[in-house]
Design an enzyme around this catalytic site. Structure first.
Site, PDB file in Angstrom:
ATOM      1  N   GLY A 235       0.869  -1.266   0.094  1.00  0.00           N
ATOM      2  CA  GLY A 235      -0.016  -0.013  -0.058  1.00  0.00           C
ATOM      3  C   GLY A 235       1.024   1.276  -0.002  1.00  0.00           C
ATOM      4  O   GLY A 235       2.084   1.313   0.417  1.00  0.00           O
ATOM      5  N   HIS A 255       8.826  13.692   8.830  1.00  0.00           N
ATOM      6  CA  HIS A 255       9.679  14.797   8.602  1.00  0.00           C
ATOM      7  C   HIS A 255       9.883  15.047   7.348  1.00  0.00           C
ATOM      8  O   HIS A 255      10.391  16.342   6.859  1.00  0.00           O
ATOM      9  CB  HIS A 255      11.182  14.482   9.158  1.00  0.00           C
ATOM     10  CG  HIS A 255      11.913  13.369   8.500  1.00  0.00           C
ATOM     11  ND1 HIS A 255      13.201  13.547   8.825  1.00  0.00           N
ATOM     12  CD2 HIS A 255      11.992  12.624   7.423  1.00  0.00           C
ATOM     13  CE1 HIS A 255      13.957  12.506   7.987  1.00  0.00           C
ATOM     14  NE2 HIS A 255      13.020  12.019   7.261  1.00  0.00           N
TER      15      HIS A 255
END
Length: 345
Positions: A235, A255
């Site tokens: 996925g 991040h």
């Protein structure tokens, strides 16, 4: 202690000289990258050699090799013996491609022409507050990787060097054995999940990763002896996540993204996680003040490339709260990465 020693060294010379040395460090980076690209450390694995012997093995000019090694030896990466032969030092050994903790791929990536070109556009990113690379490339960083597989491979294998260095400190800092099902979201080749499952003997793992097959995840799980307890769910990062896990892992994922995309990732996990589950973010947590930390350098790199950021503990608490999580604690490890632990609110 290391920070104090570094700052003491800077104070022992006039400030302009200390600044000059910092400004010229990018040249040393390129020299290290050339040694990595030529695999000079691999050549020296069996013992000391002269520059001429090394040059013959790596296909380079003897004088050029000597001058390169002389520079690197003066910085402790190799050592020149009295008989004129060069040998490996501990740092030089880390440039070997076949040794635990190898930094060879990372060093080679740091010297890639495209990497240097990217940093030449930092001024625009600082002035505008927006990543400059999409404007330079005409596409986002991830699209550019897809269109330039040679550079993408160089970049990803380099980053893989860093990722491997973090696994043992993470495993030493936190016991995951209490969680029955552990879902590693966008977990790459599955290295972290395999390491966790080797220690958490009764846990099962799910690697939620679109590129798991091409990254060799099945082979890695088999080599680690956890294939019977690890499954792969292919996925994408912004797809609905495998539901029902007791623990969800996101390692150096958030991040990369500005707040809107980071929130989408977190909310997908929030929909999937068990009510008493835990979310684990493995990230650099930026310290306050003037303390040196890799987060402060990587943060600027992210600003330049993708518009992401490294975050402080307070910023993580705020981001998690908006996604209906509560920051429970931050566990620091022996490496630069920390473990941000959160629970559903």
């Amino acid at each position: 202690m290391r920070t104090r020693v570094q700052r003491l060294g800077q104070k022992l010379v006039p400030a302009p000289i200390a600044l000059l040395e910092l400004a010229m460090s990018s040249m040393l980076t390129q020299a290290i990258a050339v040694a990595a690209e030529l695999r000079i450390a691999d050549t020296l694995a069996d013992g000391p050699l002269t520059a001429e012997e090394i040059a013959g093995k790596v296909g380079a000019d003897p004088d050029g090799v000597y001058r390169l090694l002389r520079l690197l030896a003066s910085n402790g990466i190799f050592a020149e013996r009295r008989d004129g032969r060069f040998r490996l030092t501990p740092m030089g050994a880390a440039l070997r491609s076949d040794t635990p903790g190898s930094m060879r791929d990372f060093a080679a990536m740091m010297g890639h022409p495209l990497h240097w070109e990217e940093w030449s556009h930092l001024l625009e990113a600082v002035k505008t507050g927006e990543p400059s690379l999409p404007k330079v490339r005409g596409m986002g960083a991830f699209e550019f990787f897809a269109a330039n597989p040679e550079y993408a491979t160089k970049f990803m294998t380099g980053m893989g060097n860093l990722s491997k260095l973090e696994t043992d400190p993470i495993l030493a800092a936190y016991d995951f054995s209490r969680y029955g099902t552990i879902v590693d979201v966008a977990g790459g080749g599955g290295g972290l999940l395999a390491g966790i499952l080797k220690r958490a003997k009764k846990s099962r793992g799910v690697l939620f990763e679109a590129r798991a097959a091409e990254l060799g995840a099945e082979e890695l799980f088999a080599e680690a002896g956890v294939a019977d307890r690890a499954t792969i769910d292919a996925g994408g990062l912004f797809d609905p996540v495998t539901p029902g896990g007791d623990a969800y892992l996101l390692k150096h994922i958030l991040h990369d993204w500005p707040e809107p995309q980071a929130m989408e990732i977190l909310r997908n996990v929030r929909k999937a996680i068990a009510d008493d589950g835990r979310l684990f973010l493995f990230e650099f947590v930026t310290p306050q003040g003037n303390k040196p930390h890799p987060a402060k350098l990587v943060d600027v790199w992210l600003m330049l490339m993708v518009g992401g950021r490294e975050r402080t503990e307070k910023q993580y608490a705020e981001l998690l709260a908006e996604a209906d999580f509560t920051l429970e604690r931050v566990v620091h490890t022996a490496s630069a990465v920390s473990i941000v632990v959160a629970r559903p609110s």
